[in-house]
Scaffold this active site. Structure first.
Site, PDB file in Angstrom:
ATOM      1  N   GLU A 166      36.584  34.870  22.009  1.00 40.37           N
ATOM      2  CA  GLU A 166      35.918  36.059  22.334  1.00 40.37           C
ATOM      3  C   GLU A 166      36.906  37.422  22.126  1.00 40.37           C
ATOM      4  O   GLU A 166      38.026  36.989  23.012  1.00 40.37           O
ATOM      5  CB  GLU A 166      35.607  35.336  23.737  1.00 40.37           C
ATOM      6  CG  GLU A 166      34.837  34.154  23.882  1.00 40.37           C
ATOM      7  CD  GLU A 166      34.397  34.107  25.272  1.00 40.37           C
ATOM      8  OE1 GLU A 166      33.330  34.429  25.743  1.00 40.37           O
ATOM      9  OE2 GLU A 166      35.561  34.442  26.958  1.00 40.37           O
ATOM     10  N   SER A 210      29.338  40.552  25.215  1.00 37.18           N
ATOM     11  CA  SER A 210      28.444  40.889  24.535  1.00 37.18           C
ATOM     12  C   SER A 210      27.291  40.284  23.746  1.00 37.18           C
ATOM     13  O   SER A 210      27.345  41.370  23.356  1.00 37.18           O
ATOM     14  CB  SER A 210      28.700  42.049  24.876  1.00 37.18           C
ATOM     15  OG  SER A 210      29.965  43.096  26.135  1.00 37.18           O
TER      16      SER A 210
HETATM   17  P1  13P Z   1      29.868  39.100  28.131  1.00 38.67           P
HETATM   18  O1  13P Z   1      28.737  38.372  27.920  1.00 38.67           O
HETATM   19  O2  13P Z   1      29.690  39.560  29.778  1.00 38.67           O
HETATM   20  O3  13P Z   1      30.678  39.714  27.253  1.00 38.67           O
HETATM   21  O4  13P Z   1      31.093  37.529  28.798  1.00 38.67           O
HETATM   22  C1  13P Z   1      31.645  37.603  27.635  1.00 38.67           C
HETATM   23  C2  13P Z   1      32.138  36.360  28.399  1.00 38.67           C
HETATM   24  O5  13P Z   1      33.850  36.628  28.597  1.00 38.67           O
HETATM   25  C3  13P Z   1      32.123  34.988  27.957  1.00 38.67           C
HETATM   26  O6  13P Z   1      32.957  34.021  28.883  1.00 38.67           O
END
Ligand code: 13P
Length: 249
Positions: A166, A210
Site C-alpha cells: 500500500e 485507491s
Molecule cells: P483507500 O482504498 O481508501 O485508498 O484505502 C486503502 C487502504 O488503506 C486499505 O487498507
C-alpha cells in the site's frame, strides 16, 4: 492462485450501517459463484456483529489491528486469541495509518504478525513507501525492510502470511499506482518471499491504495497482484462487488 479482495472499513460504520452494507453485499452475491476470496475487516467492536452476519457466507471477516502482546495488563488492547474467539480469519497489521499515527515500528508490526499466526489468525502485513521515500528512490529499500522484519519474526510461517503493498501516497487520495508501478514493487516482494519460504506460491500479495471499480481490473491483471485491500470502495456494496467481479478475470 485464487485472488483475495479484502475490505478495510477503517473507523467507519455503525450497527445499522454495517448490517445494511453486509446485507447488500450478500444479496449482490446471490446466485453468483465468486472465484475470488472475500473478507471484510471491521472495527473490532463490530466483530461479533460480523460473525453473526457473515457466518455461513462466502465472506470472511477480520480485524484492522491486533496486540503485539499475548494477554494481561495492556489496557485497551485486543489479543489475537480474542480475535480468534470471534472467528476472525484475518488481522491487518502494520497499516500505514497505524505506523504513522501510532508510531508502530517494524519490530512491533512483526510481533503482531507473530501473535496473529500463533492464534490461527492470518496477518495481512501492510508495507509501503511515503511520497518522500518514493521521490528519493527508496521504495524498494523501504518495503523490503518492512517485510524483512516480519519474515525474520515469523520464520518458517512466512508462507502463511498475506502481504499488502500500500503506497502511502495512494491511500485515500484517489492517486492509484499505475499497474506497472504496482507490479514492479510486487515483483520485488515476491522475490523476497520466494527466498524466505519453500512455499512462496501460498503467499498472496495484495495491492491497496485507491483501488476502485474502475481501476481494479487492470491492477488485478498484473502477474504478481493477487488481490486488493480496499478502503473507501469497500464501504459501497456495488463497488466492492465490482472489484470482486474484476478479480475473476
Ligand atoms: P483507500 O482504498 O481508501 O485508498 O484505502 C486503502 C487502504 O488503506 C486499505 O487498507
Amino acid at each position: 492462485m485464487t485472488k483475495l479482495i479484502a475490505g478495510n472499513w477503517k473507523m467507519n460504520g455503525s450497527l445499522a450501517a454495517n448490517q445494511a452494507l453486509v446485507q447488500a453485499m450478500l444479496e449482490g452475491l446471490q446466485g453468483i459463484e465468486p472465484k475470488a476470496e472475500m473478507a471484510l475487516c471491521a472495527p473490532s467492536l463490530y466483530l461479533a456483529q460480523m460473525q453473526s452476519l457473515l457466518t455461513g457466507s462466502a465472506i470472511a471477516w477480520g480485524a484492522q489491528d491486533v496486540s503485539a502482546q499475548e494477554q494481561g495488563a495492556f489496557t485497551g488492547e485486543i489479543s489475537a486469541a480474542m480475535l480468534k474467539d470471534f472467528a476472525c480469519r484475518y488481522a491487518i497489521v502494520g497499516h500505514s495509518e497505524r505506523r504513522q499515527y501510532h508510531a508502530e515500528s517494524d519490530a512491533a508490526v512483526a510481533s503482531k504478525a507473530q501473535r496473529a499466526l500463533a492464534a490461527g489468525v492470518t496477518p495481512i502485513v501492510c508495507v509501503g513507501e511515503t511520497l518522500a521515500e518514493r521521490d528519493a528512490n527508496q521504495t524498494e529499500a523501504v518495503v523490503k525492510r518492512q517485510l524483512a522484519a516480519v519474515i525474520h519474526a515469523v520464520a518458517h510461517c512466512t508462507s502463511e502470511i498475506v502481504v499488502a503493498y500500500e503506497p502511502v501516497w495512494a491511500i485515500g487520495t484517489g492517486k492509484t499506482a499505475t499497474p506497472e508501478m504496482a507490479q514492479a514493487v510486487h515483483a520485488v516482494l515476491r522475490k523476497q518471499i520466494s527466498a524466505a519460504t519453500q512455499h512462496p506460491e501460498r503467499v498472496k500479495i495484495l495491492y491497496g491504495g485507491s483501488m476502485n471499480a474502475a481501476n481494479a481490473a487492470s491492477l488485478l491483471a498484473q502477474p504478481d497482484i493477487d488481490g486488493g485491500l480496499i478502503g473507501g470502495a469497500s464501504l459501497k456494496a456495488a463497488d466492492f462487488l465490482q472489484i470482486v467481479a474484476a478479480a475473476q478475470l
